[in-house]
Design a protein around this motif. Structure first.
Motif, PDB file in Angstrom:
ATOM      1  N   ASP A  88       0.816  -1.227   0.000  1.00  0.00           N
ATOM      2  CA  ASP A  88       0.000   0.000   0.000  1.00  0.00           C
ATOM      3  C   ASP A  88       0.850   1.277   0.000  1.00  0.00           C
ATOM      4  OD1 ASP A  88      -2.302  -1.580   0.109  1.00  0.00           O
ATOM      5  OD2 ASP A  88      -2.246  -1.668   2.290  1.00  0.00           O
ATOM      6  N   ILE A  89       1.687   1.430  -1.024  1.00  0.00           N
ATOM      7  CA  ILE A  89       2.561   2.605  -1.085  1.00  0.00           C
ATOM      8  C   ILE A  89       1.948   3.713  -1.941  1.00  0.00           C
ATOM      9  CG2 ILE A  89       4.646   1.222  -0.729  1.00  0.00           C
ATOM     10  CD1 ILE A  89       5.256   1.536  -3.730  1.00  0.00           C
ATOM     11  N   ASN A  90       2.358   4.942  -1.655  1.00  0.00           N
ATOM     12  CA  ASN A  90       1.913   6.126  -2.388  1.00  0.00           C
ATOM     13  C   ASN A  90       3.111   7.019  -2.682  1.00  0.00           C
ATOM     14  OD1 ASN A  90      -1.301   6.172  -2.050  1.00  0.00           O
ATOM     15  ND2 ASN A  90      -0.422   5.532  -0.102  1.00  0.00           N
ATOM     16  N   PHE A  91       3.278   7.403  -3.927  1.00  0.00           N
ATOM     17  CA  PHE A  91       4.279   8.406  -4.273  1.00  0.00           C
ATOM     18  C   PHE A  91       4.035   8.895  -5.695  1.00  0.00           C
ATOM     19  CE2 PHE A  91       6.294   4.570  -5.899  1.00  0.00           C
ATOM     20  CZ  PHE A  91       6.958   4.978  -7.048  1.00  0.00           C
ATOM     21  N   GLU A 103      18.567  14.151  -6.364  1.00  0.00           N
ATOM     22  CA  GLU A 103      18.333  15.072  -5.258  1.00  0.00           C
ATOM     23  C   GLU A 103      17.274  14.522  -4.309  1.00  0.00           C
ATOM     24  OE1 GLU A 103      17.351  18.916  -6.737  1.00  0.00           O
ATOM     25  OE2 GLU A 103      19.329  19.264  -7.631  1.00  0.00           O
ATOM     26  N   ARG A 104      16.456  13.595  -4.815  1.00  0.00           N
ATOM     27  CA  ARG A 104      15.369  13.031  -4.008  1.00  0.00           C
ATOM     28  C   ARG A 104      15.519  11.511  -3.921  1.00  0.00           C
ATOM     29  NH1 ARG A 104       9.261  12.476  -6.310  1.00  0.00           N
ATOM     30  NH2 ARG A 104       8.409  11.145  -4.655  1.00  0.00           N
ATOM     31  N   VAL A 105      15.203  10.967  -2.749  1.00  0.00           N
ATOM     32  CA  VAL A 105      15.214   9.513  -2.574  1.00  0.00           C
ATOM     33  C   VAL A 105      13.886   9.046  -1.987  1.00  0.00           C
ATOM     34  CG1 VAL A 105      17.707   9.241  -2.322  1.00  0.00           C
ATOM     35  CG2 VAL A 105      16.318   9.687  -0.299  1.00  0.00           C
ATOM     36  N   VAL A 106      13.458   7.863  -2.436  1.00  0.00           N
ATOM     37  CA  VAL A 106      12.316   7.166  -1.844  1.00  0.00           C
ATOM     38  C   VAL A 106      12.884   5.877  -1.263  1.00  0.00           C
ATOM     39  CG1 VAL A 106      10.082   6.064  -2.261  1.00  0.00           C
ATOM     40  CG2 VAL A 106      10.705   8.143  -3.533  1.00  0.00           C
ATOM     41  N   MET A 107      12.724   5.709   0.052  1.00  0.00           N
ATOM     42  CA  MET A 107      13.322   4.569   0.742  1.00  0.00           C
ATOM     43  C   MET A 107      12.245   3.561   1.128  1.00  0.00           C
ATOM     44  SD  MET A 107      15.800   4.643   4.083  1.00  0.00           S
ATOM     45  CE  MET A 107      16.568   6.121   3.434  1.00  0.00           C
ATOM     46  N   LEU A 108      12.494   2.304   0.761  1.00  0.00           N
ATOM     47  CA  LEU A 108      11.520   1.238   0.965  1.00  0.00           C
ATOM     48  C   LEU A 108      12.057   0.243   1.992  1.00  0.00           C
ATOM     49  CD1 LEU A 108       8.819   0.857  -0.620  1.00  0.00           C
ATOM     50  CD2 LEU A 108       9.981  -0.898  -1.950  1.00  0.00           C
ATOM     51  N   ASP A 109      11.196  -0.228   2.861  1.00  0.00           N
ATOM     52  CA  ASP A 109      11.567  -1.253   3.830  1.00  0.00           C
ATOM     53  C   ASP A 109      10.377  -2.181   4.057  1.00  0.00           C
ATOM     54  OD1 ASP A 109      13.147  -2.634   5.684  1.00  0.00           O
ATOM     55  OD2 ASP A 109      12.346  -1.476   7.355  1.00  0.00           O
ATOM     56  N   GLU A 110      10.571  -3.465   3.768  1.00  0.00           N
ATOM     57  CA  GLU A 110       9.519  -4.475   3.912  1.00  0.00           C
ATOM     58  C   GLU A 110       8.233  -4.057   3.193  1.00  0.00           C
ATOM     59  OE1 GLU A 110       9.086  -5.287   8.070  1.00  0.00           O
ATOM     60  OE2 GLU A 110      10.963  -6.411   8.174  1.00  0.00           O
ATOM     61  N   ILE A 159       7.055   2.471   2.252  1.00  0.00           N
ATOM     62  CA  ILE A 159       7.921   3.639   2.114  1.00  0.00           C
ATOM     63  C   ILE A 159       8.167   4.226   3.501  1.00  0.00           C
ATOM     64  CG2 ILE A 159       8.083   5.996   1.234  1.00  0.00           C
ATOM     65  CD1 ILE A 159       6.557   5.068  -1.246  1.00  0.00           C
ATOM     66  N   ILE A 160       9.443   4.300   3.892  1.00  0.00           N
ATOM     67  CA  ILE A 160       9.756   4.862   5.200  1.00  0.00           C
ATOM     68  C   ILE A 160      10.376   6.263   5.089  1.00  0.00           C
ATOM     69  CG2 ILE A 160      10.005   2.607   6.302  1.00  0.00           C
ATOM     70  CD1 ILE A 160      13.066   2.959   6.089  1.00  0.00           C
ATOM     71  N   LYS A 208      17.219   1.020  12.890  1.00  0.00           N
ATOM     72  CA  LYS A 208      16.215   1.561  13.821  1.00  0.00           C
ATOM     73  C   LYS A 208      14.797   1.353  13.302  1.00  0.00           C
ATOM     74  CE  LYS A 208      19.354   4.914  15.846  1.00  0.00           C
ATOM     75  NZ  LYS A 208      19.630   6.323  16.168  1.00  0.00           N
ATOM     76  N   GLY A 209      14.681   1.093  11.969  1.00  0.00           N
ATOM     77  CA  GLY A 209      13.383   0.738  11.402  1.00  0.00           C
ATOM     78  C   GLY A 209      12.465   1.895  11.125  1.00  0.00           C
ATOM     79  N   THR A 210      12.952   3.130  11.240  1.00  0.00           N
ATOM     80  CA  THR A 210      12.100   4.289  10.963  1.00  0.00           C
ATOM     81  C   THR A 210      12.978   5.493  10.679  1.00  0.00           C
ATOM     82  OG1 THR A 210      10.274   5.658  11.781  1.00  0.00           O
ATOM     83  CG2 THR A 210      11.938   4.997  13.388  1.00  0.00           C
ATOM     84  N   VAL A 211      12.329   6.544  10.155  1.00  0.00           N
ATOM     85  CA  VAL A 211      13.040   7.786   9.892  1.00  0.00           C
ATOM     86  C   VAL A 211      12.553   8.858  10.855  1.00  0.00           C
ATOM     87  CG1 VAL A 211      13.471   9.603   8.216  1.00  0.00           C
ATOM     88  CG2 VAL A 211      13.358   7.249   7.467  1.00  0.00           C
TER      89      VAL A 211
END
Length: 335
Positions: free
Chosen positions: A43-46, A226-233, A236-237, A332-335
């Motif tokens: 269920d990601i959004n970007f 300049e932009r990053v989208v970071m995915l974990d499991e 998007i985190i 740490k599992g989060t931003v």
């Protein structure tokens, strides 16, 4: 500025087979199998605007390649909405593929046994590119990527670096407004990487080509995005500027030490017991790095203790690398 990619509540699930234990379990598996539903993308959004160069990053199994395959129409989503170049990649596939270029680092779109230029000609027919457009555009691409000496060679005789430059050229035959790059520099030497990076910057500036880049080589991300989208499991985190990520998480410093004699990691860690310092060692056991806060007094204490205990060959003080920042985020599992 219009969005080239729009993703809403995108989800992809797979049925994962789980085997039973023991001989009895193996026998039962012959007749009935146990499956469980595993969400690869959750269920990601970007969205991505025209002309952006976005780094799509994550650990192995995070869902990066699955996302790319849904965005390019290779996989159908379990649920959610995908709009790329104003189209649904799965329902308008024939029209859609004319508007994208794709480079998968571990898969080839070139024909293995024929010359590179013959593959280019075949792709020219597939994409219905006119002779005039092909000659004008590809002349520049071939020159910039320095692949002219390779055009008469069969793909199977090319080195990895040579093949990847040809793969990139092949993806750009129809000059698509959107380019997907999945590990495009995997296994390449530094000079080839630099050549590819410079070329990607050029087409982005010249044609406003939108680029979505997935890679484990964070130097590619730093050089291009300049932009990053970071995915974990599958989730998007982080989605934002690389600069903000560094400012938020990269406040520490890295002290790199090289010693004149053999040094044990445990011994060097004892020097800073009770201090907020994390020590790491490179694969060759020749360079030791202390990760610590950006605090002048703490930095001075660590340097003083280390110099007093061991003979120093070299010392460098660096900001925490992007790789270290991202590793800390995943731990740490989060931003």
């Amino acid at each position: 500025m219009t969005n080239v990619i729009e993703v809403e509540n995108l989800r992809k699930e797979f049925n994962a087979y789980s085997s039973r234990t023991g001989l009895k379990g193996a026998f039962r598996d012959l007749f009935t199998r146990n499956y469980k539903v595993v969400p690869a993308v959750n269920d990601i959004n970007f969205s991505v605007k025209k002309g952006e160069m976005v780094g799509y990053i994550g650990e192995n199994g995070a869902g990066k390649s699955t996302t790319i395959k849904m965005l390019t129409g290779i996989l159908t989503p379990t649920s959610g909405q995908v709009t790329v170049n104003g189209m649904n990649p799965h329902k308008e596939r024939e029209k859609f593929v004319q508007t994208i270029g794709v480079v998968f680092g571990q898969r080839s779109q070139l024909w293995w046994d024929i010359a590179v230029q013959e593959s280019f000609r075949l792709l020219k027919k597939v994409y219905k590119v006119s002779d005039e457009h092909y000659n004008d555009h590809m002349k520049h691409v071939i020159k910039t990527l320095d692949i002219e000496p390779l055009l008469d060679k069969p793909v199977r005789k090319l080195s990895l670096g040579q093949r990847m430059r040809c793969e990139l050229a092949a993806a750009l035959i129809h000059n698509p407004p959107l380019l997907f790059l999945d590990e495009p520099t995997i296994g390449l030497d530094v000079l080839v990487k630099l050549k590819i990076r410079e070329f990607l910057k050029e087409i982005n500036e010249k044609f406003q080509t939108t680029i979505l880049l997935t890679t484990h080589d964070l130097s590619d991300i730093e050089a291009l995005c300049e932009r990053v989208v970071m995915l974990d499991e599958g989730k998007i985190i982080y989605d934002g500027a690389l600069k903000n990520l560094k400012e938020q998480w990269g406040e520490g410093k890295a002290l790199q030490f090289q010693f004149l004699e053999s040094v044990d990691l445990l011994a060097i860690r004892k020097l800073t017991v009770g201090m907020p310092v994390k020590w790491e060692m490179d694969e060759k056991n020749t360079e030791f790095t202390a990760i610590l806060e950006d605090n002048d007094e703490l930095i001075s204490q660590v340097i003083a203790k280390t110099v007093a205990a061991f003979k120093i060959k070299d010392i460098k003080i660096n900001e925490t690398s992007t790789e270290e920042i991202i590793r800390n985020i995943y731990e740490k599992g989060t931003v």
